[in-house]
Design a protein around this motif. Sequence first.
Motif, PDB file in Angstrom:
ATOM      1  N   UNK A 100       0.840  -1.199   0.000  1.00 48.59           N
ATOM      2  CA  UNK A 100       0.000   0.000   0.000  1.00 48.59           C
ATOM      3  C   UNK A 100       0.872   1.245   0.000  1.00 48.59           C
ATOM      4  N   UNK A 101       0.539   2.186  -0.862  1.00 53.52           N
ATOM      5  CA  UNK A 101       1.307   3.427  -0.928  1.00 53.52           C
ATOM      6  C   UNK A 101       0.377   4.589  -1.192  1.00 53.52           C
ATOM      7  N   UNK A 102       0.857   5.782  -0.885  1.00 62.08           N
ATOM      8  CA  UNK A 102       0.041   6.960  -1.151  1.00 62.08           C
ATOM      9  C   UNK A 102       0.620   7.755  -2.305  1.00 62.08           C
ATOM     10  N   UNK A 103      -0.265   8.454  -3.013  1.00 64.26           N
ATOM     11  CA  UNK A 103       0.120   9.158  -4.238  1.00 64.26           C
ATOM     12  C   UNK A 103       0.041  10.671  -4.069  1.00 64.26           C
ATOM     13  N   UNK A 104       0.375  11.164  -2.881  1.00 64.96           N
ATOM     14  CA  UNK A 104       0.563  12.593  -2.697  1.00 64.96           C
ATOM     15  C   UNK A 104       2.032  12.873  -2.978  1.00 64.96           C
ATOM     16  N   UNK A 105       2.329  13.258  -4.193  1.00 64.05           N
ATOM     17  CA  UNK A 105       3.715  13.362  -4.645  1.00 64.05           C
ATOM     18  C   UNK A 105       4.083  12.127  -5.445  1.00 64.05           C
ATOM     19  N   UNK A 106       5.273  12.127  -6.017  1.00 61.96           N
ATOM     20  CA  UNK A 106       5.686  11.068  -6.937  1.00 61.96           C
ATOM     21  C   UNK A 106       6.663  10.062  -6.346  1.00 61.96           C
ATOM     22  N   UNK A 107       7.288  10.393  -5.213  1.00 59.65           N
ATOM     23  CA  UNK A 107       8.358   9.560  -4.681  1.00 59.65           C
ATOM     24  C   UNK A 107       7.924   8.174  -4.278  1.00 59.65           C
ATOM     25  N   UNK A 108       6.723   8.068  -3.707  1.00 60.18           N
ATOM     26  CA  UNK A 108       6.246   6.766  -3.244  1.00 60.18           C
ATOM     27  C   UNK A 108       6.029   5.820  -4.432  1.00 60.18           C
ATOM     28  N   UNK A 109       5.492   6.371  -5.528  1.00 56.42           N
ATOM     29  CA  UNK A 109       5.262   5.551  -6.722  1.00 56.42           C
ATOM     30  C   UNK A 109       6.591   5.165  -7.373  1.00 56.42           C
ATOM     31  N   UNK A 110       7.539   6.096  -7.407  1.00 58.33           N
ATOM     32  CA  UNK A 110       8.863   5.777  -7.962  1.00 58.33           C
ATOM     33  C   UNK A 110       9.490   4.620  -7.199  1.00 58.33           C
ATOM     34  N   UNK A 111       9.361   4.633  -5.875  1.00 56.33           N
ATOM     35  CA  UNK A 111       9.923   3.557  -5.047  1.00 56.33           C
ATOM     36  C   UNK A 111       9.173   2.244  -5.279  1.00 56.33           C
ATOM     37  N   UNK A 112       7.851   2.321  -5.384  1.00 58.04           N
ATOM     38  CA  UNK A 112       7.053   1.108  -5.610  1.00 58.04           C
ATOM     39  C   UNK A 112       7.389   0.459  -6.940  1.00 58.04           C
ATOM     40  N   UNK A 113       7.689   1.259  -7.951  1.00 56.11           N
ATOM     41  CA  UNK A 113       8.033   0.714  -9.263  1.00 56.11           C
ATOM     42  C   UNK A 113       9.319  -0.115  -9.220  1.00 56.11           C
ATOM     43  N   UNK A 114      10.142   0.112  -8.195  1.00 61.19           N
ATOM     44  CA  UNK A 114      11.349  -0.696  -8.009  1.00 61.19           C
ATOM     45  C   UNK A 114      11.070  -1.880  -7.087  1.00 61.19           C
ATOM     46  N   UNK A 173      -0.331  -7.752  -4.282  1.00 60.93           N
ATOM     47  CA  UNK A 173      -1.332  -6.818  -4.795  1.00 60.93           C
ATOM     48  C   UNK A 173      -0.934  -5.410  -4.360  1.00 60.93           C
ATOM     49  N   UNK A 174      -1.378  -4.409  -5.129  1.00 59.04           N
ATOM     50  CA  UNK A 174      -0.989  -3.020  -4.852  1.00 59.04           C
ATOM     51  C   UNK A 174      -2.236  -2.171  -4.622  1.00 59.04           C
ATOM     52  N   UNK A 175      -2.172  -1.357  -3.571  1.00 61.26           N
ATOM     53  CA  UNK A 175      -3.255  -0.443  -3.197  1.00 61.26           C
ATOM     54  C   UNK A 175      -2.679   0.966  -3.147  1.00 61.26           C
ATOM     55  N   UNK A 176      -3.271   1.892  -3.921  1.00 56.59           N
ATOM     56  CA  UNK A 176      -2.783   3.266  -3.981  1.00 56.59           C
ATOM     57  C   UNK A 176      -3.893   4.220  -3.567  1.00 56.59           C
ATOM     58  N   UNK A 177      -3.575   5.132  -2.635  1.00 52.64           N
ATOM     59  CA  UNK A 177      -4.536   6.175  -2.291  1.00 52.64           C
ATOM     60  C   UNK A 177      -3.901   7.542  -2.489  1.00 52.64           C
ATOM     61  N   UNK A 178      -4.727   8.556  -2.696  1.00 55.56           N
ATOM     62  CA  UNK A 178      -4.233   9.899  -2.974  1.00 55.56           C
ATOM     63  C   UNK A 178      -4.575  10.318  -4.378  1.00 55.56           C
ATOM     64  N   UNK A 179      -4.478  11.632  -4.661  1.00 54.88           N
ATOM     65  CA  UNK A 179      -5.008  12.128  -5.935  1.00 54.88           C
ATOM     66  C   UNK A 179      -4.178  13.217  -6.593  1.00 54.88           C
ATOM     67  N   UNK A 180      -2.927  13.417  -6.178  1.00 53.06           N
ATOM     68  CA  UNK A 180      -2.158  14.463  -6.876  1.00 53.06           C
ATOM     69  C   UNK A 180      -0.731  14.038  -7.176  1.00 53.06           C
ATOM     70  N   UNK A 181      -0.588  12.835  -7.728  1.00 53.42           N
ATOM     71  CA  UNK A 181       0.700  12.367  -8.235  1.00 53.42           C
ATOM     72  C   UNK A 181       0.665  12.387  -9.758  1.00 53.42           C
ATOM     73  N   UNK A 182       1.812  12.697 -10.360  1.00 53.58           N
ATOM     74  CA  UNK A 182       1.874  12.714 -11.824  1.00 53.58           C
ATOM     75  C   UNK A 182       2.611  11.503 -12.400  1.00 53.58           C
ATOM     76  N   UNK A 183       3.313  10.773 -11.554  1.00 55.84           N
ATOM     77  CA  UNK A 183       4.086   9.622 -12.014  1.00 55.84           C
ATOM     78  C   UNK A 183       3.201   8.372 -12.005  1.00 55.84           C
TER      79      UNK A 183
END
Length: 322
Positions: free
Chosen positions: A6-20, A32-42
């Motif tokens: 589970x990660x949050x998408x306020x900003x891009x860093x969490x998604x960048x880390x999850x992609x690795x 399985x992956x769970x994402x919350x938040x609404x202002x990430x661009x990555x």
Amino acid sequence: MKILYALQATGNGHIARANVLVPKLKEHAEVDVFISGQNSQLPFKGNAVQNKGISLFYSKKGGLNYKKIIKKNSFVQFLRSVQNVPIQQYDLIINDFEPVTAYAAKYRNKKIIGLSHQAAVLHDKAPKPQKDFHLSKLILKKYAPIQNSFGFHFTKYDDTIFHPIIRNSIKNLNCEKEDYILVYLPSFYNDELYKVLSQIKNMDWVVFSPFSKTSKKQGNCTFFPIDEQLFTSYLATTKGVLCGAGFEFPAEVLHLKKMLYVVPIKGQFEQYCNYLALKELGVTGSEDLKVDKLKSWLYSNDIVDISFKDETDLLIEKVLNT
């Protein structure tokens, strides 16, 4: 083993880390992956369940906008998500500062491990500002509360803290140094950035902004909408970077041996902690966007020589053993 990451998408860093990390975890378990938040661009590179969660928003001049945070988030919907998220089917929840599953696990006594930069920021040995950040610090502590955590930081303050994870797309860049500065300050509106940067006429500024819908040339500033591929191409050839005092992106700039200048988001405790940690390493920055300080930085040509060890496999081993 079945894992929910589970990660949050306020900003891009969490998604960048999850992609690795997620592909690495899938070598050992079903994930399985769970994402919350609404202002990430990555984008996340895989399938994921999306949830509105709780997002942070910013004022025109780079500070937290508490009125907008309250207006744009539905706390009733958040509580419903906490009640309804199906965490019982998982053997382990790995949580990167994600509030829905953090509270769901807390109230259902489900095994959860934190894996975030925020865990390292809150560590007793990590630097913290002397200023009072009561509300911002409280948000950081209560946003996704987890007892057992591993953290990421610029410096290994403890054996539970690991170096930043650098994406392969950054590691594989063929870098040059052309005479312009790449700017990524998404908490500042474009007119506020132009007001400052246009005064430094002997430098070109390439600005990527969530407030840009199309590309636009304005004086010595060129504004682009967020585009990961285009952004990375400019990152490869820029002389230096002007950005917020986040975590993942400044770490990538340091890895690439580029000049770095950071400006923490006003009122955000975490960014001021990062600002202090970066200053300890010799990185230049200021609490405000000031023309004279930016000029001094440009003339200095200072580059902080630091290398981050790839500890991804060791980290995953520790998490799974825990």
